[in-house]
Design a protein around this motif. Structure first.
Motif, PDB file in Angstrom:
ATOM      1  N   UNK A 253       0.823  -1.201   0.000  1.00 25.40           N
ATOM      2  CA  UNK A 253       0.000   0.000   0.000  1.00 25.40           C
ATOM      3  C   UNK A 253       0.864   1.261   0.000  1.00 25.40           C
ATOM      4  N   UNK A 254       0.571   2.131  -0.927  1.00 26.73           N
ATOM      5  CA  UNK A 254       1.265   3.415  -1.039  1.00 26.73           C
ATOM      6  C   UNK A 254       0.204   4.465  -1.326  1.00 26.73           C
ATOM      7  N   UNK A 255       0.418   5.732  -0.908  1.00 24.03           N
ATOM      8  CA  UNK A 255      -0.547   6.767  -1.289  1.00 24.03           C
ATOM      9  C   UNK A 255      -0.650   6.850  -2.815  1.00 24.03           C
ATOM     10  N   UNK A 256      -1.884   7.050  -3.295  1.00 20.59           N
ATOM     11  CA  UNK A 256      -2.129   6.967  -4.729  1.00 20.59           C
ATOM     12  C   UNK A 256      -2.504   8.331  -5.301  1.00 20.59           C
ATOM     13  N   UNK A 257      -3.145   9.133  -4.501  1.00 22.90           N
ATOM     14  CA  UNK A 257      -3.585  10.456  -4.957  1.00 22.90           C
ATOM     15  C   UNK A 257      -3.696  11.345  -3.717  1.00 22.90           C
ATOM     16  N   UNK A 278     -10.204  11.924  -6.313  1.00 29.08           N
ATOM     17  CA  UNK A 278     -10.095  10.507  -5.928  1.00 29.08           C
ATOM     18  C   UNK A 278     -10.901   9.515  -6.772  1.00 29.08           C
ATOM     19  N   UNK A 279     -11.990   9.979  -7.407  1.00 32.90           N
ATOM     20  CA  UNK A 279     -12.935   9.012  -7.989  1.00 32.90           C
ATOM     21  C   UNK A 279     -12.273   7.988  -8.901  1.00 32.90           C
ATOM     22  N   UNK A 280     -11.440   8.453  -9.820  1.00 35.77           N
ATOM     23  CA  UNK A 280     -10.851   7.500 -10.787  1.00 35.77           C
ATOM     24  C   UNK A 280      -9.866   6.540 -10.109  1.00 35.77           C
ATOM     25  N   UNK A 281      -9.468   6.863  -8.870  1.00 35.12           N
ATOM     26  CA  UNK A 281      -8.476   6.014  -8.190  1.00 35.12           C
ATOM     27  C   UNK A 281      -9.103   5.050  -7.180  1.00 35.12           C
ATOM     28  N   UNK A 282     -10.427   5.124  -6.963  1.00 33.60           N
ATOM     29  CA  UNK A 282     -11.029   4.261  -5.938  1.00 33.60           C
ATOM     30  C   UNK A 282     -10.737   2.798  -6.264  1.00 33.60           C
ATOM     31  N   UNK A 283     -10.441   2.011  -5.221  1.00 37.57           N
ATOM     32  CA  UNK A 283      -9.930   0.658  -5.414  1.00 37.57           C
ATOM     33  C   UNK A 283     -11.045  -0.393  -5.361  1.00 37.57           C
ATOM     34  N   UNK A 284     -10.959  -1.426  -6.178  1.00 36.61           N
ATOM     35  CA  UNK A 284     -11.925  -2.525  -6.057  1.00 36.61           C
ATOM     36  C   UNK A 284     -11.664  -3.299  -4.759  1.00 36.61           C
TER      37      UNK A 284
END
Ligand SMILES: NC(=O)c1ccc[n+]([C@@H]2O[C@H](COP(=O)([O-])OP(=O)(O)OC[C@H]3O[C@@H](n4cnc5c(N)ncnc54)[C@H](O)[C@@H]3O)[C@@H](O)[C@H]2O)c1
Length: 300
Positions: A253-257, A278-284
């Motif tokens: 886990x790393x910060x993504x946005x 954040x929306x496009x980066x939300x994780x499944x």
């Protein structure tokens, strides 16, 4: 042979994944303590003695092994597991924390005891065995720890909040121990195995059937044997997986946005900007099912 002269403890190695790992270590020359309380899948007692069967299998292959029946979840009993290696073979080089139980229920149905028992075996059991083994490894300036985790902890799984929490906790132990002990010649890695173990009997339609070859629990052993060897000295704090006939390396886990404003953001500012940042980066969430294309790829 990668593990000639090394001494290993594999917890919960009377059956399933642990048995496969113990056999793989023994085939590479390690002397192995086969620890197993012989309990039911839910951790409740049985009269079975799977540890001695695996000891006999290893001896039949020309290897060396001893059984141990102490529970990993009890701190004092866990000391005996590690002592068993020192008393029988003079040292401990390799610890594989594999013992496990399941008490699957959704959170609204899960009893406190279901949570405590699963955390006790997986998370506390891993910490207990590490706490007893790691000072000895530090003293001798050499050690290999492989903690068995699961996708349920890495990605979440329905009905497994006790198990997922324990397995995510094991990831935390792995990363912290790797940081603390790397400088003493000790590596600590994790592996999320797979295999149709005794659970096979509980899957409708699978009763009495041989698992397909790519689901054989013995396929986890070779990677654990490599990580347990001197050859893997530069591999520390990593999380591996096994999928079919392949091994995978997990991202950590790393910060993504990031959303940022000097002095901080108010809730309404967050609401106004959330989707844009954040929306496009939300994780499944959950464990992805293997797609047909992946299966074809694996067969190549
Ligand atoms: N089978 C899979 O697909 C899979 C997937 C992900 C993770 N895992 C993990 O692999 C490990 C082994 O699972 P498995 O599928 O081989 O299950 P299993 O039930 O076949 O084997 C687990 C063994 O651990 C022993 N055990 C349970 N509690 C113990 C205790 N307190 N002290 C000592 N021994 C104890 C049991 O008697 C049993 O023999 C577990 O940590 C599990 O979470 C398995």
């Amino acid at each position: 042979m990668l593990l000639q002269g090394k001494v290993a403890v594999v917890t919960g190695s009377g059956r399933g994944v642990g048995r496969g790992i113990a056999l793989a270590l023994a085939k590479e020359g390690a002397k192995v303590v086969i620890n197993d309380v012989g309990c039911g899948i839910d951790g409740r007692g049985t009269a079975e003695d799977p540890a001695v069967q695996v000891v006999n299998e290893i001896k039949a292959l020309g290897g060396d092994a001893v059984p141990n029946y102490d529970s990993v979840s009890d701190f004092k009993a866990a000391a005996n597991i590690i002592k068993s290696a020192v008393n029988s073979f003079g040292r401990i080089d390799i610890l594989v924390n594999n013992a496990g139980i399941l008490r699957d229920k959704t959170i609204v149905k899960m009893e406190e005891d279901d949570f405590d028992a699963v955390i006790g075996v997986h998370l506390k059991g891993t910490w207990n065995c590490g706490r007893h083994a790691l000072p000895l490894m530090r003293e001798q300036g050499y050690g290999r720890v492989i903690n068995i985790t699961s996708s349920a902890g890495l990605r979440g799984n329905f009905g497994q909040s006790n198990y997922g929490a324990a397995k995510a906790g094991i990831m935390g132990l792995t990363l912290c121990w790797a940081l603390e002990l790397g400088r003493y010649g000790i590596t600590v890695n994790a592996m999320a195995p797979s295999g149709l173990t005794r659970m096979v009997g509980t899957i409708p339609g699978m009763e009495g059937k041989e698992p397909p070859p790519e689901m054989n629990a013995d396929l986890n052993g070779p990677m654990v044997a490599y990580l347990a060897s001197e050859r893997a000295a530069n591999v520390n704090g990593q999380i591996f997986g096994r999928r079919g006939f392949g091994y995978t390396l997990f991202q950590q886990l790393r910060p993504l946005a990031m959303m940022y404003k000097p002095g901080g953001l108010s809730p309404s500012e967050i609401a106004a900007n959330f989707d844009g940042v954040f929306l496009e980066h939300l994780q499944p969430i959950g464990i992805p099912q293997m797609r047909r294309d992946d299966k074809k790829e694996e067969k190549k």
